[in-house]
Structures are given as structure tokens and as C-alpha cells.
Write a protein that holds these residues in place. Structure first.
Motif, mmCIF file in Angstrom:
data_model
loop_
_atom_site.group_PDB
_atom_site.id
_atom_site.type_symbol
_atom_site.label_atom_id
_atom_site.label_comp_id
_atom_site.label_asym_id
_atom_site.label_seq_id
_atom_site.Cartn_x
_atom_site.Cartn_y
_atom_site.Cartn_z
ATOM 1 N N ASP A 50 7.156 -10.778 5.913
ATOM 2 C CA ASP A 50 6.247 -10.474 4.814
ATOM 3 C C ASP A 50 4.814 -10.327 5.315
ATOM 4 N N GLU A 85 4.445 -6.875 7.103
ATOM 5 C CA GLU A 85 4.487 -5.705 6.231
ATOM 6 C C GLU A 85 3.368 -5.711 5.196
ATOM 7 N N ASN A 86 3.056 -6.859 4.625
ATOM 8 C CA ASN A 86 2.096 -6.904 3.524
ATOM 9 C C ASN A 86 0.686 -7.295 3.934
ATOM 10 N N TYR A 87 0.501 -7.633 5.215
ATOM 11 C CA TYR A 87 -0.843 -7.947 5.711
ATOM 12 C C TYR A 87 -1.256 -6.998 6.820
ATOM 13 N N ALA A 95 0.649 -4.152 7.613
ATOM 14 C CA ALA A 95 1.238 -2.825 7.340
ATOM 15 C C ALA A 95 2.178 -2.373 8.456
ATOM 16 N N HIS A 126 -3.794 0.502 2.683
ATOM 17 C CA HIS A 126 -2.713 -0.343 3.210
ATOM 18 C C HIS A 126 -1.363 0.294 2.923
ATOM 19 N N ARG A 127 -1.177 0.747 1.702
ATOM 20 C CA ARG A 127 0.106 1.356 1.330
ATOM 21 C C ARG A 127 0.372 2.617 2.157
ATOM 22 N N LEU A 137 1.425 1.602 5.730
ATOM 23 C CA LEU A 137 2.793 1.090 5.791
ATOM 24 C C LEU A 137 3.804 2.224 5.642
#
Length: 482
Positions: free
Chosen positions: A188, A191-193, A195, A394-395, A398
């Protein structure tokens, strides 16, 4: 050649020499410098701040799950390593030893910490007496030393920074739950910090951590198609508990050995982040980790400059108060174009431009480092628009990394297929494996690729081993790796 163009062309294109590109970028962006000690680097402030943001976010997540920080000595007696045979054999080639201190030869050699299972096991044997003392949930932020033959800044250095979690539990089921929990935290976080998309899975026995029962990893694909092991979590069973006599009285008043785990990520994640996202213009930093999230650049002729800079300073104060990491560049000795190139090279996610016309209209121009998209936004809603755009960046990062991985992931049935693939392509190959060390070794010898992990969710389930043609026990991701 203009200053602006020269600034960027000093970076080797990725397609020409990816390794050279990487060194050019981390040096030019002032993330690090070489130390006089072989294989060691100096973290410059810009680079260390990235690590600080990573460290602080991970530390927060660890504490949310009940872990606490401690610190153990970096010098470990040689006798500690000899207690767990597989562990010492795994690390012996990389161990630096202290043999003399204060002008006198030591009675026992001291290893400089390559990892801390042994010394922590020794301490846990003193601290754990009863089931009431369990679980022990400790993390350590530290430096470690491994005398690597080949080094690459951040990715593989003689000394590096990391965190290592070490826990002790009553039951195997609790220890395995911990192992999986921490691997999921790493996934997590990546992926979420950062990317960075990763593949979760179990390591094959030959790639397992020395002394572990089971090792699990997250694997990331770099832009040259190579893999980086981005994090690991190990179920150690009772191996270290037996070696270091970590026992407790259970609820029936019977002596039992604890089940232990260890897990860690290091500054190699910084190298992975750079190699996953960077481009020919330089760094591309995820907004959540970037030292500067927004750079503000006033634009316009000298006669309006004072008014423009004054408004920039006002907006700067508002954004800073809102917790956005922002910087103003009001230098007059370089052009706006030079500044644009410089901050693109440094990977600043968002550029804010403000000129006289923008002043009249009560707006600013925001430019994304990732897509180059320009948005004209009202100054009255600047904070909200910046936060929205940083989330979009960020999105985008990723999704681009996921798309690259998808485009460079392949399925092969035979060793010949894999050899041909890696001669022409770069990336990951999914193949069947019978479980034999000999077959796995042959893949490495003939292709240069190693098993990365046995993914929890493979793209497909293979039925035959790529080497021997026998029934496949596992579907395995293979890749050339750092």
C-alpha cells in the motif's frame, strides 16, 4: 547552445544508457554524492528529505499497527552468528569484521550489523518469560553494512539506511498474520505513496532470506525492464527462538518457543522510485514524497516585477500555512525557461506561473511535471486546485507505471522462449516451475534472469515447467534484476 538546452542535454537519454542516465540524474538533482569510502554515498539534503518523508509515513503506519521503535547496537559478536548456521552462511561473504580497538586485538570479532535478527534474538530471550510478554512488536530505524562487490547509489551500497521490524508471537498463525500484514503495508505504501505498482508473492527457497522459513516480497519493474525487490517480510518460525533460547510459559504452564518475524524496506526504494518514474528530462517525484511539491515562478518585465513578486509571496504564505511544501524562485539572473528546465529536472510535481496578466485576472497557471498539462485557476481557490492537481499527478504516475509494466510483461512456456525473449525484450516473464532447484538454476545460467517471486495473483496459472517440461508446481515471475 543556450543555457536552457545545455541544462537538459547534460542528462544521458534513457534509451542510450539507462545506468548513465540514472547517475546523471541523481547527481544533477543533488540527491547524493560519492564518499571517499568504496561503495558508500553521502545523502545530500534534497535526497535525505525524500527519505525523511518515506521514513515518517512508514513510521506512522507501523505505530498504527501497534509497533514501537527501539535501537540495538551495530556491533554484533561473532558467536551470535554461529548460533544459526543458515543465517551465518547467508551473510558471511558480506560481513565486515572489527578485530582491533584501542590498539588491542579483540578477544572476539565483532560484525558490523548486516541485519539484527541475532542480537535482537539475544535480547528477546531476556525479555520474554511468559505468554503475557507477547507479542513483542518492535521496529528499528538504522544503518546496516554489507560489503557488496558491485554497488549502485541507493539501490545497492556498502552502507545503507533502512527499517527492520522484529516481532515475537505465541502462535504460528499470529506470526504468519503479522508477516502478511506488514507485506500489505509495504504494498500500500509503494502504490499509494510512491506511485510504484508492485507484485506481491512468495520467494522460492533459493531466494529466501537466510534463516527464514518463508520469505515474501514485493517486486517492482524499472524503466529498463529490470526488477527491484522493493520490500520483504519473513516468517522465521522458531529457528531463531531455538538458536537464542527465546522461550515462554504458555497458558498451560508449559515452556514453548516463540514464533518470530522480520520485515524491512531500505533506501533502495528511493532508487526504485527514480527508475520507475524518471524520464529524459530528469526526476519525476511523487507529490507525497517530493521535498518541494510546488515551485512558484514570477514572470514579467522589470516594471511589474515588484507587484508580481509581492503577490507571489502572499500566495506562498497561504499555501505554506495549508501544509503544502512550496518554494518561490524569484531569481533575476536566469530566465524563466531556465527555471522551468531546472525544476523539471529536479522532479518538482507542480509549477506555478504568475505574470502581470494573471494578476489582472486574479488567476495563476499551474503546470504538471508528469503530463505537461496547463491549468488556469483562480487565486481564490488555489489551495483546493493544487491539492486536486497533486492527486491527479499521483494517479497519472501510478497508471503510467502500471501501463509500462503491462506492456513489458510476458508469458513463456519454455526456456528457449525465455532466452529469445530476453535477447530482444526487457521486462518480466511469467513461467511454470516444477519446484526443482536445478531447473531454477538453469534459468539463471542461460538467461541471466532470476525468480522474483511466486505471485499471489498470477496473470495465469502455468501447467508445465519451462525447463524440464514436468508438471508445474508454481507460476513464477522471472526477470533480470538489480
Amino acid at each position: 547552445m543556450s543555457k536552457e538546452k545545455q541544462f537538459v542535454t547534460e542528462i544521458t537519454p534513457q534509451s542510450e544508457d539507462f545506468s548513465r542516465w540514472y547517475i546523471d540524474v541523481i547527481k544533477k538533482a543533488e540527491l547524493m554524492d560519492y564518499s571517499p569510502v568504496r561503495g558508500c554515498i553521502v545523502f545530500r539534503p534534497e535526497g535525505f528529505e525524500i527519505w525523511e518523508h518515506m521514513r515518517d509515513e512508514l513510521d506512522r503506519r507501523f505505530k498504527e499497527t501497534g509497533h514501537r521503535n527501539a535501537y540495538f547496537p551495530m556491533f554484533i559478536p561473532e558467536s551470535f552468528f554461529l548460533k544459526e548456521k543458515e543465517h551465518v552462511e547467508g551473510f558471511n561473504p558480506e560481513l565486515p569484521w572489527v578485530t582491533e580497538a584501542g590498539g588491542e586485538k579483540l578477544e572476539e570479532r565483532l560484525a558490523i550489523r548486516p541485519t539484527s535478527e541475532t542480537i535482537i534474538g539475544h535480547m528477546y530471550s531476556k525479555w520474554v518469560q511468559s505468554y503475557r510478554d507477547l507479542p513483542v512488536l518492535i521496529n528499528q530505524w538504522a544503518n546496516v553494512v554489507r560489503w557488496e562487490k558491485r554497488t549502485l547509489p541507493f539501490l545497492r551500497t556498502t552502507e545503507f539506511l533502512w527499517q527492520e521490524g522484529h516481532t515475537a508471537h505465541e502462535l504460528e498463525s499470529e506470526a504468519r498474520e503479522e508477516t502478511n500484514r506488514m507485506l500489505e503495508i509495504y504494498r500500500d505504501f509503494c502504490e499509494n505513496y510512491l506511485a510504484i505498482p508492485v507484485i506481491m508473492g512468495q520467494k522460492t527457497p533459493s531466494e529466501r532470506f537466510a534463516g527464514a522459513v518463508d520469505t515474501y516480497s514485493i517486486e517492482a519493474m524499472m524503466k529498463d525492464g529490470r526488477a527491484v525487490q522493493a520490500g520483504t517480510s519473513h516468517y522465521l518460525g522458531t529457528k531463531f527462538a531455538v538458536a537464542f533460547d527465546i522461550k515462554y510459559l504458555d497458558r498451560e504452564n508449559t515452556q514453548q518457543f516463540v514464533h518470530t518475524t522480520s520485515w524491512g524496506v531500505s533506501t533502495r526504494l528511493m532508487g526504485a522510485m527514480i527508475m520507475v518514474h524518471g524520464d529524459d528530462r530528469g526526476l519525476v517525484l511523487p507529490p507525497k514524497v517530493a521535498p518541494t511539491q510546488v515551485v512558484m515562478i514570477p514572470i514579467g518585465p522589470p516594471k511589474t516585477r515588484e507587484q508580481v513578486v509581492g503577490r507571489v509571496d502572499e500566495l506562498y504564505a497561504e499555501l505554506k500555512k495549508a501544509g503544502i511544501r512550496v518554494k518561490v524562485d524569484d531569481r533575476t539572473d536566469v530566465s524563466p525557461g531556465w527555471k522551468f528546465n531546472e525544476y523539471e529536472m529536479r522532479g518538482v510535481p507542480l509549477r506555478l506561473e504568475l505574470g502581470p496578466r494573471d494578476m489582472e485576472n486574479g488567476q495563476v497557471v499551474l503546470v504538471s511535471r508528469v503530463t505537461g498539462e496547463k491549468r488556469i485557476v483562480q487565486q481564490s481557490s488555489l489551495k483546493e486546485e493544487i491539492e486536486r492537481m497533486l492527486a491527479d499527478i499521483h494517479r497519472d504516475m501510478l497508471e503510467r507505471a502500471k501501463q509500462f509494466r503491462t506492456e513489458h510483461s510476458y508469458s513463456v512456456e519454455t526456456l528457449d522462449e525465455m532466452k529469445a525473449l530476453f535477447e530482444e525484450q526487457r521486462g518480466f516473464a511469467l513461467a511454470g516451475w516444477c519446484g526443482s532447484d536445478a531447473c531454477e538454476r538453469q534459468v539463471k545460467e542461460e538467461t541471466g534472469a532470476t525468480s522474483r517471486n511466486i505471485p499471489f495473483e498470477p496473470a495465469e496459472h502455468k501447467t508445465t515447467c519451462l525447463v524440464c517440461g514436468e508438471k508445474a508446481e508454481h507460476s513464477v515471475v522471472f526477470a533480470r534484476a538489480y
